[in-house]
Write a protein that holds these residues in place. Structure first.
Motif, short mmCIF file in Angstrom:
data_model
loop_
_atom_site.label_atom_id
_atom_site.label_comp_id
_atom_site.label_asym_id
_atom_site.label_seq_id
_atom_site.Cartn_x
_atom_site.Cartn_y
_atom_site.Cartn_z
N GLY A 124 -7.85 4.11 3.22
CA GLY A 124 -6.29 4.52 3.47
C GLY A 124 -5.59 3.20 3.73
O GLY A 124 -6.24 2.09 3.86
N ASP A 176 -8.25 5.41 -4.38
CA ASP A 176 -7.62 4.91 -3.37
C ASP A 176 -8.34 5.20 -2.01
O ASP A 176 -7.87 5.44 -0.83
CB ASP A 176 -6.40 5.74 -3.08
N GLU A 235 0.81 4.26 -2.52
CA GLU A 235 0.85 5.87 -2.12
C GLU A 235 1.94 6.43 -2.83
O GLU A 235 1.74 7.64 -3.16
CB GLU A 235 1.09 5.97 -0.62
N ARG A 243 -6.82 10.00 -7.32
CA ARG A 243 -6.46 9.20 -6.05
C ARG A 243 -7.39 9.03 -5.28
O ARG A 243 -7.79 8.00 -4.70
CB ARG A 243 -5.15 10.06 -5.81
N ARG A 293 2.03 9.61 -5.11
CA ARG A 293 2.84 10.91 -4.68
C ARG A 293 3.55 11.41 -5.78
O ARG A 293 3.73 12.58 -5.92
CB ARG A 293 3.38 10.90 -3.35
N ARG A 328 0.92 -1.28 0.05
CA ARG A 328 0.01 -0.15 -0.14
C ARG A 328 0.83 1.31 0.17
O ARG A 328 0.67 2.39 -0.86
CB ARG A 328 -0.80 -0.03 1.43
N SER A 329 1.92 1.10 0.58
CA SER A 329 2.75 2.49 0.80
C SER A 329 3.37 2.55 -0.51
O SER A 329 3.82 3.77 -0.93
CB SER A 329 3.46 2.30 1.92
#
Lengths: 85, 319
Positions: free
Chosen positions: B312, B309, B170, B305, B174, B166-167
């Motif tokens: 979270g 997404d 992210e 996003r 970003r 997931r990160s």
């Protein structure tokens, strides 16, 4: 002019002009032809261009509407389609 | 005569060789293309051609435009004409399927807009449109480093892996925002106008990844090189982000000034006064004039996003 190189798609391919080498993607073309360009009114036949082409463009560009990609415009939602979530 | 109607392609600036260029073309439905002049301004011409009334009268057109294959054929033929004319002079492309009952009607429309067309043509002279799309593609990012299985239970190591995935996602989004910001900077430096298009989704959007930015920029020919270099470098050092440049295009997205005269200067001709600038969502004025469909659509990475997404990363940390 050498008008010999004509593909079925209608793209004339003269050699000296700065055309993109590859055929442009249809979606990029429709972005421009259906939402860009000058809209001149004044004729009966034309009047549909403003209205209907927008709908056409939406259909053509966003064919797959689903839970992941909800419709960005408020139309064509089945009546009584339950909650909005 | 009544079995054909007049299809209009573009308003063009009279110039040497433009008549010959038009004469060499096969337009929509294979018909010849010619230039017609109004009575107001001999310097502004309209490229037109006959098309079969059976396909282009209101009822038929309405129906046929729903057929993607037919739409594509017409769109490509229209585009080929616009491109060829744009190679020899400044053009204002018309929206697809601008049809008149006869040439007199087309000329009247030309006359009616003559002054505005002439002004617009002057502004667009020496400029071309470039498309810039930014894609976020989490699957293209390198996988997270193999979990050091320091004695975690399978369940916990699974959860950890999920978190890392997931990160990773992210990060990709970003990075996509970063790329979009760089594109914007390049635009502020070099572009004379910007128009936003709806992000591309659906079956026609064949490219890998998620399209998070789909803009068009009006760039003067002598700034093209610098603009392209900057934009092409926008994804540098970012993983899972791709920047695609298309063009040069005839100025389809800049054929009309933004609605309301207040915006006109914003869309056009300003080099560094794009409003307060900075944020994606702000400098919107440029092109939303005909954005019925664009109205609520996702623009800029943020919106996209949010949709993609929604949940979270916090969801999965049960002890």
């Amino acid at each position: 002019m050498t008008g010999t190189d004509r593909s079925p798609g209608g793209a004339v391919a003269p050699s000296s002009e700065p055309l993109p080498e590859r055929q442009v993607a249809l979606i990029d073309l429709l972005d421009r032809l259906l939402t860009g360009g000058v809209v001149i009114t004044g004729d009966v036949v034309l009047s549909i261009a403003d209205i209907d082409l927008v709908r056409v463009s939406l259909r053509a560009l966003i064919v797959s509407i689903g839970p992941d990609t909800p419709s960005p415009w408020p139309a064509a939602r089945p009546p009584g389609g339950g909650d909005d979530g | 005569m009544s079995d054909s109607v007049v299809y209009a392609y573009a308003v063009v600036r009279a110039a040497d060789g433009v008549g010959a260029a038009a004469g060499a073309l096969a337009g929509v439905a294979g018909g010849p293309v010619r230039l017609t002049a109004g009575s107001r301004d001999p310097g502004v011409l309209l490229a037109v051609g006959e098309v079969p009334a059976a396909d282009f009268r209101e009822e038929a057109l309405r129906r046929r435009l729903e057929e993607l294959e037919w739409l594509e054929t017409v769109a490509r033929a229209h585009h080929a004409v616009v491109e060829a004319l744009a190679a020899v002079t400044t053009v204002l492309p018309l929206r697809l399927a601008t049809v008149y009952v006869d040439e007199a009607g087309a000329r009247a429309a030309l006359d009616e807009g003559a002054r505005a067309f002439a002004e617009r043509l002057s502004l667009l002279a020496g400029h071309r449109e470039w498309g810039v799309k930014v894609y976020a593609d989490p699957s293209a990012a390198p996988p997270p480093p193999a979990p050091a299985a320091d004695g975690l239970s399978p369940g916990r190591s699974y959860l950890r892996q999920r978190r890392e995935q997931r990160s990773g996602r992210e990060e990709v989004y970003r990075d996509a925002r970063t790329a979009a910001g760089r594109v914007e900077e390049a635009a502020l430096r070099y572009a004379a106008g910007r128009a936003r298009h709806r992000v591309q989704q659906g079956t026609l959007a064949g490219a890998a990844g998620e399209n998070v930015l789909n803009d068009a920029f009006l760039v003067a020919d002598d700034r093209t090189e610098a603009f392209r270099t900057d934009v092409a470098g926008a994804a540098q050092g970012l993983t899972g982000v791709r920047v695609e440049v298309t063009g040069p295009w005839a100025p389809y997205s800049f054929a009309v000034p933004a609605e309301g005269n207040g915006d006109a200067e914003d869309a056009q001709d300003t080099e560094d006064t794009e409003g307060t600038q900075g944020r994606q969502g702000d400098a919107e004025g440029a092109h939303d004039t005909q954005g019925a469909g664009g109205a609520g659509s996702a623009r800029g990475p943020e919106g996209v996003r949010g949709a993609a997404d929604a949940r979270g990363p916090e969801g999965g940390s049960a002890p």
